[in-house]
Design a protein around this motif. Structure first.
Motif, PDB file in Angstrom:
ATOM      1  N   MET A  46       0.799  -1.210  -0.061  1.00  0.00           N
ATOM      2  CA  MET A  46      -0.103   0.068   0.146  1.00  0.00           C
ATOM      3  C   MET A  46       1.033   1.195  -0.076  1.00  0.00           C
ATOM      4  SD  MET A  46      -2.503  -1.162   3.077  1.00  0.00           S
ATOM      5  CE  MET A  46      -2.655  -2.651   3.528  1.00  0.00           C
ATOM      6  N   GLY A  47       0.313   2.508  -0.522  1.00  0.00           N
ATOM      7  CA  GLY A  47       0.682   3.722  -0.426  1.00  0.00           C
ATOM      8  C   GLY A  47      -0.117   4.676  -0.160  1.00  0.00           C
ATOM      9  N   PHE A  48      -0.148   5.796   0.797  1.00  0.00           N
ATOM     10  CA  PHE A  48      -0.958   6.744   1.199  1.00  0.00           C
ATOM     11  C   PHE A  48      -0.447   8.111   0.891  1.00  0.00           C
ATOM     12  CE2 PHE A  48      -1.600   3.227   3.877  1.00  0.00           C
ATOM     13  CZ  PHE A  48      -2.722   2.736   3.432  1.00  0.00           C
ATOM     14  N   ASP A  49      -0.966   9.126   0.339  1.00  0.00           N
ATOM     15  CA  ASP A  49      -0.865  10.396   0.283  1.00  0.00           C
ATOM     16  C   ASP A  49      -1.697  11.046  -0.274  1.00  0.00           C
ATOM     17  OD1 ASP A  49       2.147  11.903   0.206  1.00  0.00           O
ATOM     18  OD2 ASP A  49       0.836  12.873  -1.048  1.00  0.00           O
ATOM     19  N   GLU A  50      -1.789  12.605   0.059  1.00  0.00           N
ATOM     20  CA  GLU A  50      -2.901  13.470  -0.298  1.00  0.00           C
ATOM     21  C   GLU A  50      -2.922  13.708  -1.913  1.00  0.00           C
ATOM     22  OE1 GLU A  50      -2.819  17.249   1.609  1.00  0.00           O
ATOM     23  OE2 GLU A  50      -2.835  16.107   3.544  1.00  0.00           O
ATOM     24  N   ASP A  51      -1.646  13.292  -2.438  1.00  0.00           N
ATOM     25  CA  ASP A  51      -1.355  13.326  -3.905  1.00  0.00           C
ATOM     26  C   ASP A  51      -1.507  12.020  -4.566  1.00  0.00           C
ATOM     27  OD1 ASP A  51       0.371  12.907  -6.490  1.00  0.00           O
ATOM     28  OD2 ASP A  51       0.425  15.076  -6.384  1.00  0.00           O
ATOM     29  N   LEU A  52      -2.259  11.288  -5.247  1.00  0.00           N
ATOM     30  CA  LEU A  52      -2.500   9.944  -5.555  1.00  0.00           C
ATOM     31  C   LEU A  52      -1.098   9.672  -6.344  1.00  0.00           C
ATOM     32  CD1 LEU A  52      -4.351   7.859  -5.886  1.00  0.00           C
ATOM     33  CD2 LEU A  52      -5.275   8.666  -8.421  1.00  0.00           C
ATOM     34  N   GLY A  53      -0.362  10.352  -7.160  1.00  0.00           N
ATOM     35  CA  GLY A  53       0.725   9.917  -7.859  1.00  0.00           C
ATOM     36  C   GLY A  53       1.778   9.555  -6.570  1.00  0.00           C
ATOM     37  N   LYS A  54       1.814  10.460  -5.543  1.00  0.00           N
ATOM     38  CA  LYS A  54       2.623   9.889  -4.633  1.00  0.00           C
ATOM     39  C   LYS A  54       2.495   8.704  -3.944  1.00  0.00           C
ATOM     40  CE  LYS A  54       4.418  14.728  -3.738  1.00  0.00           C
ATOM     41  NZ  LYS A  54       4.571  15.778  -2.926  1.00  0.00           N
ATOM     42  N   ALA A  55       1.185   8.672  -3.825  1.00  0.00           N
ATOM     43  CA  ALA A  55       0.579   7.301  -3.432  1.00  0.00           C
ATOM     44  C   ALA A  55       0.762   6.226  -4.097  1.00  0.00           C
ATOM     45  CB  ALA A  55      -1.158   7.253  -3.223  1.00  0.00           C
ATOM     46  N   ILE A 111      -8.921  12.048   2.620  1.00  0.00           N
ATOM     47  CA  ILE A 111      -7.671  12.855   2.862  1.00  0.00           C
ATOM     48  C   ILE A 111      -6.508  12.314   2.192  1.00  0.00           C
ATOM     49  CG2 ILE A 111      -6.608  14.391   4.576  1.00  0.00           C
ATOM     50  CD1 ILE A 111      -8.960  14.105   6.566  1.00  0.00           C
ATOM     51  N   LYS A 112      -6.070  11.341   2.819  1.00  0.00           N
ATOM     52  CA  LYS A 112      -4.804  10.694   2.041  1.00  0.00           C
ATOM     53  C   LYS A 112      -5.446   9.695   1.086  1.00  0.00           C
ATOM     54  CE  LYS A 112      -1.074  11.706   5.499  1.00  0.00           C
ATOM     55  NZ  LYS A 112      -0.057  10.926   6.273  1.00  0.00           N
ATOM     56  N   LYS A 113      -5.143   9.768  -0.151  1.00  0.00           N
ATOM     57  CA  LYS A 113      -5.502   8.760  -1.156  1.00  0.00           C
ATOM     58  C   LYS A 113      -4.775   7.687  -1.072  1.00  0.00           C
ATOM     59  CE  LYS A 113      -6.893  12.487  -3.877  1.00  0.00           C
ATOM     60  NZ  LYS A 113      -6.838  13.540  -5.125  1.00  0.00           N
TER      61      LYS A 113
END
Length: 443
Positions: A290-299, A340-342
């Protein structure tokens, strides 16, 4: 006189601290006595079996706090049968209007809508350990709700300023919910929220997920799956809630089919042999990173980084070398874009020798799927375009509401040709990223 007052105040403060400690000790002893009555006989389940009902005393509404007093203490290998409660401390039920549901959010800012049961203190769990939480069984209520809060949340709050709520009968015998005439949604229950306490002290909104797991909203976390999550505080402190009957990848309109569980039965084990920085899900056939971030690309970048670490572990190779195989080994999907964090998650076969191909990504309607796609350097915009395209397609097809998107699947289409994908990423860091939305057709 001032000196006397100063001495008096100092003594009072010390007495108060002593009283607080005494009260805490008495409360813990009282809880310990109660907890003995929460152990039940169930010889077919692992370890001692504990029942944790969902009451106003055993739940919190929309926040995590690592100082929260444990409602239950268990040993590694024990089984906990959690009960969960609907949103806002049980204030979501068939008959509540969308205006009433909106008011429950706006009148209580800074917290999430979910009710979480816990926390559960796990003996011997220490920071740096990994907690394994295996879901043995889920028994849900017979009703659920799907809604988008007017103009506030979801992927398209401005486009849907009025909001709406829809209630469902959950037919667990057939495992479907009827959305409308001829439209059925397959049921696939899972906990939207399952995780441990974060390291930081204080009270935190339970909506954004993180290394502690929490509000993952990952539809793969079903019966039989195991969540592996790093421990950040002594005892780990386990919570669950935000119970879902069904949800598509993306969770575009804000909610799944929200419900409550009469039972979510889990076995909790402390693993001191491994280290993790981010949670993983284990299923019968796959590991899920998994990856999480407010920016979907960074997630997506985070999920791919975690996937490279997993492949490196599986094959005993360097992470840099493992990264080159991510495009051909990982089936990456958009988990949700509303917390919030995608989130993005990637499925990797547990068998390192597996040659299972990544499922094809259709770019046009097929006999089985309605399909919309979008491309762009900004994955957030591509996701918006693909999702909005599906909403418009559903309207053109005559579906009763765009909220059918709760059953929609969003997948990030990593190229199946390793060399092409790797070369594009090296040469063009802002290269276009494809996103596809698919919806299963029902005859």
């Amino acid at each position: 006189m001032p000196k006397t007052q100063t001495v008096f105040i100092t003594i009072t403060a010390a007495a108060a601290l002593g009283a607080i400690a005494t009260i805490g000790s008495v409360a813990q002893q009282a809880l310990s006595g109660v907890q003995k009555l929460m152990v039940v006989r169930a010889t077919r389940l692992p370890g001692k079996v504990h029942i944790l009902p969902a009451t106003l005393e055993t739940t919190q509404w929309g926040w995590f706090d690592n100082a929260e007093l444990p409602r239950l203490t268990v040993d590694s290998g024990d089984t906990v049968v959690f009960e969960t409660m609907s949103h806002s401390h049980g204030q979501l039920w068939p008959g509540r209007t969308i205006d009433e549901l909106k008011k429950l959010r706006t009148d209580w800012p800074g917290r999430g809508p979910m009710t979480i049961t816990g926390p559960v203190f796990v003996n011997t769990a220490e920071p740096g350990d990994v907690l394994q939480i295996k879901i043995n069984k889920i028994v849900a209520r017979p009703w659920g709700a799907n809604f988008n809060v007017p103009g506030l949340f979801g992927q398209f709050p401005k486009e849907f300023p009025d909001g709406q709520v829809k209630y469902f009968y959950l037919d667990w015998e057939r495992k479907v919910a009827e959305f409308g005439l001829g439209i059925e949604i397959p049921l696939r229950p899972f906990p939207g929220t399952l995780g441990v306490a974060r390291a930081q002290p204080g009270r935190y909104n339970a909506v954004p997920p993180g290394p502690f797991a929490g509000n993952l909203d990952n539809r793969e976390l079903i019966e039989g799956a195991t969540l592996h999550v790093p421990v950040f505080v002594r005892g780990a402190l386990v919570w669950t809630g935000d119970s879902h009957a069904a949800q598509g990848n993306g969770e575009v309109n804000l909610t799944a089919i929200e419900t409550a569980f009469q039972e979510i039965n889990v076995t909790i084990t402390v693993d001191k042999t491994r280290k993790l920085e981010w949670p993983r899900i284990e299923t019968e056939s796959d590991w899920i990173t998994m990856g999480f971030d407010e920016d979907l690309g960074k997630a997506l970048d985070g999920a791919k980084s975690e996937t490279a670490k997993l492949i490196a572990e599986q094959r005993n190779i360097a992470a840099e070398q493992a990264a080159t195989s991510v495009p051909t080994r990982a089936d990456c999907r958009v988990t949700q874009v509303v917390d919030i964090k995608k989130g993005v998650h990637c499925l990797v076969p547990k068998n390192p020798a597996s040659t299972r191909p990544i499922p094809p990504r259709p770019t046009a309607e097929t006999a089985d799927y309605l399909v919309t796609t979008a491309r762009g350097a900004d994955l957030n915009k591509a996701m918006d375009e693909a999702s909005w395209g599906m909403i418009e397609l559903l309207q053109r097809k005559g579906f009763v509401a765009a909220r059918c998107l709760l059953a929609c699947q969003h997948q990030h289409g990593l190229s199946r040709r390793r060399d092409d994908c790797s070369r594009k990423e090296r040469a063009l860091p802002g290269a276009e990223k494809p996103v596809g939305a698919t919806l299963i057709k029902r005859d």
